[in-house]
Design a protein around this motif. Structure first.
Motif, PDB file in Angstrom:
ATOM      1  N   SER A  32       0.858  -1.188   0.000  1.00 14.91           N
ATOM      2  CA  SER A  32       0.000   0.000   0.000  1.00 14.91           C
ATOM      3  C   SER A  32       0.887   1.229   0.000  1.00 14.91           C
ATOM      4  N   GLU A  33       0.481   2.222  -0.774  1.00  8.18           N
ATOM      5  CA  GLU A  33       1.275   3.442  -0.877  1.00  8.18           C
ATOM      6  C   GLU A  33       0.467   4.620  -0.341  1.00  8.18           C
ATOM      7  N   LEU A  70      -2.267   7.245   9.267  1.00  8.22           N
ATOM      8  CA  LEU A  70      -1.448   6.048   9.305  1.00  8.22           C
ATOM      9  C   LEU A  70      -0.650   6.028  10.596  1.00  8.22           C
ATOM     10  N   VAL A  72       2.557   5.067  12.541  1.00 12.32           N
ATOM     11  CA  VAL A  72       3.941   4.861  12.124  1.00 12.32           C
ATOM     12  C   VAL A  72       4.828   4.614  13.337  1.00 12.32           C
ATOM     13  N   LEU A  88       4.984   7.098   1.843  1.00 11.20           N
ATOM     14  CA  LEU A  88       5.170   5.971   2.758  1.00 11.20           C
ATOM     15  C   LEU A  88       4.656   4.705   2.089  1.00 11.20           C
ATOM     16  N   LYS A  90       3.659   0.668   2.763  1.00  9.41           N
ATOM     17  CA  LYS A  90       3.318  -0.269   3.833  1.00  9.41           C
ATOM     18  C   LYS A  90       3.150  -1.656   3.242  1.00  9.41           C
ATOM     19  N   GLN A  91       3.937  -2.600   3.767  1.00  9.60           N
ATOM     20  CA  GLN A  91       3.829  -3.999   3.360  1.00  9.60           C
ATOM     21  C   GLN A  91       3.683  -4.836   4.616  1.00  9.60           C
ATOM     22  N   ASN A  92       2.569  -5.533   4.727  1.00  8.34           N
ATOM     23  CA  ASN A  92       2.202  -6.264   5.942  1.00  8.34           C
ATOM     24  C   ASN A  92       2.190  -5.264   7.097  1.00  8.34           C
ATOM     25  N   GLU A  93       3.085  -5.361   8.034  1.00  7.51           N
ATOM     26  CA  GLU A  93       3.125  -4.401   9.150  1.00  7.51           C
ATOM     27  C   GLU A  93       4.391  -3.545   9.109  1.00  7.51           C
ATOM     28  N   THR A  94       5.117  -3.598   8.006  1.00  8.49           N
ATOM     29  CA  THR A  94       6.356  -2.831   7.861  1.00  8.49           C
ATOM     30  C   THR A  94       6.083  -1.556   7.078  1.00  8.49           C
ATOM     31  N   ILE A  95       6.537  -0.421   7.593  1.00 12.11           N
ATOM     32  CA  ILE A  95       6.343   0.865   6.924  1.00 12.11           C
ATOM     33  C   ILE A  95       7.710   1.422   6.559  1.00 12.11           C
ATOM     34  N   THR A  96       7.843   1.880   5.298  1.00 11.69           N
ATOM     35  CA  THR A  96       9.104   2.411   4.802  1.00 11.69           C
ATOM     36  C   THR A  96       8.873   3.824   4.319  1.00 11.69           C
TER      37      THR A  96
END
Length: 99
Positions: A32-33, A70, A72, A88, A90-96
């Motif tokens: 998700s972006e 969101l 974070v 940002l 978001k993949q699974n529960e990881t946010i980059t």
């Protein structure tokens, strides 16, 4: 007869395994972006009950101009500035944070 039954069961098992694996892969690579200007940053203290005792933990949230919010981690919360354009992922529960 046993040979045909064994081949049918092997085919069905392979078919079910393929669909289970393809569903797992589609979920694993779902990203998700979130992009836009940060309108507000919010830090709250959440109360967590652990048996008989209560513990407070910080909870960080950022609000985008389009109304999305969101949660974070603290490291990203510190790097983000209000009013700046941010991306940002978001993949699974990881946010980059992408800059």
């Amino acid at each position: 007869m046993q040979k045909v039954t064994s081949m049918v069961f092997t085919f069905i098992a392979g078919f079910l395994l393929f669909f289970a694996w393809s569903g797992y892969l589609s979920e694993e690579f779902n990203i998700s972006e979130f992009r836009g200007n940060i309108v507000k940053k919010d830090r709250m203290e959440k109360v967590i009950s652990i048996g008989d005792s209560f513990v407070t933990a910080p909870h960080y949230t950022v609000f985008f101009e389009n109304g999305k919010k969101l949660s974070v981690p603290k490291a990203i919360y510190v790097k983000i500035k209000e009013g700046c354009y941010t991306v940002l992922m978001k993949q699974n529960e990881t946010i980059t944070l992408m800059n």
